[in-house]
Design a protein around this motif. Structure first.
Motif, PDB file in Angstrom:
ATOM      1  N   GLU A   1      -1.925 -10.090  37.131  1.00 31.70           N
ATOM      2  CA  GLU A   1      -3.083  -9.977  36.461  1.00 31.70           C
ATOM      3  C   GLU A   1      -3.968 -10.882  36.369  1.00 31.70           C
ATOM      4  O   GLU A   1      -4.977 -10.439  36.383  1.00 31.70           O
ATOM      5  CB  GLU A   1      -2.345  -9.712  34.748  1.00 31.70           C
ATOM      6  CG  GLU A   1      -1.445  -8.294  34.609  1.00 31.70           C
ATOM      7  CD  GLU A   1      -0.794  -8.247  33.336  1.00 31.70           C
ATOM      8  OE1 GLU A   1      -0.577  -7.080  32.943  1.00 31.70           O
ATOM      9  OE2 GLU A   1      -0.484  -9.383  32.833  1.00 31.70           O
TER      10      GLU A   1
ATOM     11  N   LYS B   1      -4.400  -5.202  31.465  1.00 31.73           N
ATOM     12  CA  LYS B   1      -4.617  -5.474  33.015  1.00 31.73           C
ATOM     13  C   LYS B   1      -6.280  -5.674  33.017  1.00 31.73           C
ATOM     14  O   LYS B   1      -6.571  -6.489  33.942  1.00 31.73           O
ATOM     15  CB  LYS B   1      -4.243  -4.443  33.921  1.00 31.73           C
ATOM     16  CG  LYS B   1      -2.638  -4.546  33.730  1.00 31.73           C
ATOM     17  CD  LYS B   1      -1.997  -3.388  34.787  1.00 31.73           C
ATOM     18  CE  LYS B   1      -0.736  -3.239  34.891  1.00 31.73           C
ATOM     19  NZ  LYS B   1       0.027  -2.199  35.606  1.00 31.73           N
ATOM     20  N   THR B   2      -6.898  -5.008  32.388  1.00 34.26           N
ATOM     21  CA  THR B   2      -8.480  -5.263  32.756  1.00 34.26           C
ATOM     22  C   THR B   2      -9.114  -6.039  31.520  1.00 34.26           C
ATOM     23  O   THR B   2     -10.454  -6.213  31.528  1.00 34.26           O
ATOM     24  CB  THR B   2      -8.974  -3.762  32.485  1.00 34.26           C
ATOM     25  OG1 THR B   2      -8.591  -3.264  31.018  1.00 34.26           O
ATOM     26  CG2 THR B   2      -8.606  -2.831  33.660  1.00 34.26           C
TER      27      THR B   2
ATOM     28  N   GLN C   1      -2.711  -0.942  30.686  1.00 36.36           N
ATOM     29  CA  GLN C   1      -3.939  -0.722  31.283  1.00 36.36           C
ATOM     30  C   GLN C   1      -4.945  -1.600  30.825  1.00 36.36           C
ATOM     31  O   GLN C   1      -5.642  -2.488  31.533  1.00 36.36           O
ATOM     32  CB  GLN C   1      -4.287   0.576  31.747  1.00 36.36           C
ATOM     33  CG  GLN C   1      -5.400   0.615  32.766  1.00 36.36           C
ATOM     34  CD  GLN C   1      -5.083   0.016  34.053  1.00 36.36           C
ATOM     35  OE1 GLN C   1      -4.046   0.070  34.738  1.00 36.36           O
ATOM     36  NE2 GLN C   1      -5.995  -0.527  34.915  1.00 36.36           N
ATOM     37  N   LYS C   2      -5.185  -1.655  29.570  1.00 36.61           N
ATOM     38  CA  LYS C   2      -6.202  -2.419  28.810  1.00 36.61           C
ATOM     39  C   LYS C   2      -5.756  -3.836  28.952  1.00 36.61           C
ATOM     40  O   LYS C   2      -6.866  -4.853  28.976  1.00 36.61           O
ATOM     41  CB  LYS C   2      -6.461  -1.989  27.552  1.00 36.61           C
ATOM     42  CG  LYS C   2      -7.361  -0.753  27.326  1.00 36.61           C
ATOM     43  CD  LYS C   2      -7.543  -0.369  25.836  1.00 36.61           C
ATOM     44  CE  LYS C   2      -8.386   0.741  25.781  1.00 36.61           C
ATOM     45  NZ  LYS C   2      -8.893   1.307  24.561  1.00 36.61           N
TER      46      LYS C   2
ATOM     47  N   TYR D   1       1.050   3.199  27.935  1.00 36.41           N
ATOM     48  CA  TYR D   1       0.510   2.990  29.350  1.00 36.41           C
ATOM     49  C   TYR D   1      -0.841   2.498  29.167  1.00 36.41           C
ATOM     50  O   TYR D   1      -1.622   1.803  29.836  1.00 36.41           O
ATOM     51  CB  TYR D   1       0.857   4.254  30.304  1.00 36.41           C
ATOM     52  CG  TYR D   1       2.136   4.185  30.868  1.00 36.41           C
ATOM     53  CD1 TYR D   1       2.484   3.158  31.793  1.00 36.41           C
ATOM     54  CD2 TYR D   1       2.971   5.217  30.717  1.00 36.41           C
ATOM     55  CE1 TYR D   1       3.701   3.261  32.398  1.00 36.41           C
ATOM     56  CE2 TYR D   1       4.192   5.480  31.277  1.00 36.41           C
ATOM     57  CZ  TYR D   1       4.702   4.361  32.360  1.00 36.41           C
ATOM     58  OH  TYR D   1       5.870   4.236  32.754  1.00 36.41           O
ATOM     59  N   GLY D   2      -1.727   3.259  28.417  1.00 29.54           N
ATOM     60  CA  GLY D   2      -3.010   2.831  28.340  1.00 29.54           C
ATOM     61  C   GLY D   2      -3.337   1.629  27.545  1.00 29.54           C
ATOM     62  O   GLY D   2      -4.332   0.859  28.223  1.00 29.54           O
TER      63      GLY D   2
END
Length: 102
Positions: free
Chosen positions: A67, A52-53, A49-50, A45-46
């Motif tokens: 995204e 997505k950012t 998230q990376k 999940y981390g």
């Protein structure tokens, strides 16, 4: 010899992270992908998230329209913030110059 119950933070290669995220997207289930790869689900999940950012690049054509929209909106906000900071910097420089000449 590692003691039971003591875990070290395992470091993964960038390419492994990319392939793990792609697998999760392909099968549509993060938990199943994490189980298949035998990695903690929160780790995966981390990485997602990376992506997505934009901290983890999984390559062109691999991001969802959502995204891209998030990245575009963040870029817009950052440009606006930079402009405001540049304006403030100029103002403070002018004040500083004025005070030097007093």
């Amino acid at each position: 010899m590692e003691e039971k119950g003591v875990s070290e933070n395992k470091q993964y290669e960038n390419e492994y992270k990319v392939q793990a995220v792609k697998l999760a997207k392909k099968i549509g289930a993060v938990k199943a992908a994490a189980e298949e790869l035998q990695i903690p689900v929160n780790t995966l999940y981390g990485w997602i998230q990376k992506v997505k950012t934009a901290e983890l690049d999984i390559g062109c054509g691999e991001r969802s329209p959502e995204e891209f929209q998030n990245i575009a909106e963040e870029n817009k906000q950052l440009r606006k913030r930079i402009k405001a900071l540049e304006k403030e910097n100029k103002r403070l420089s002018e004040i500083n110059e004025f005070l030097r000449n007093e």
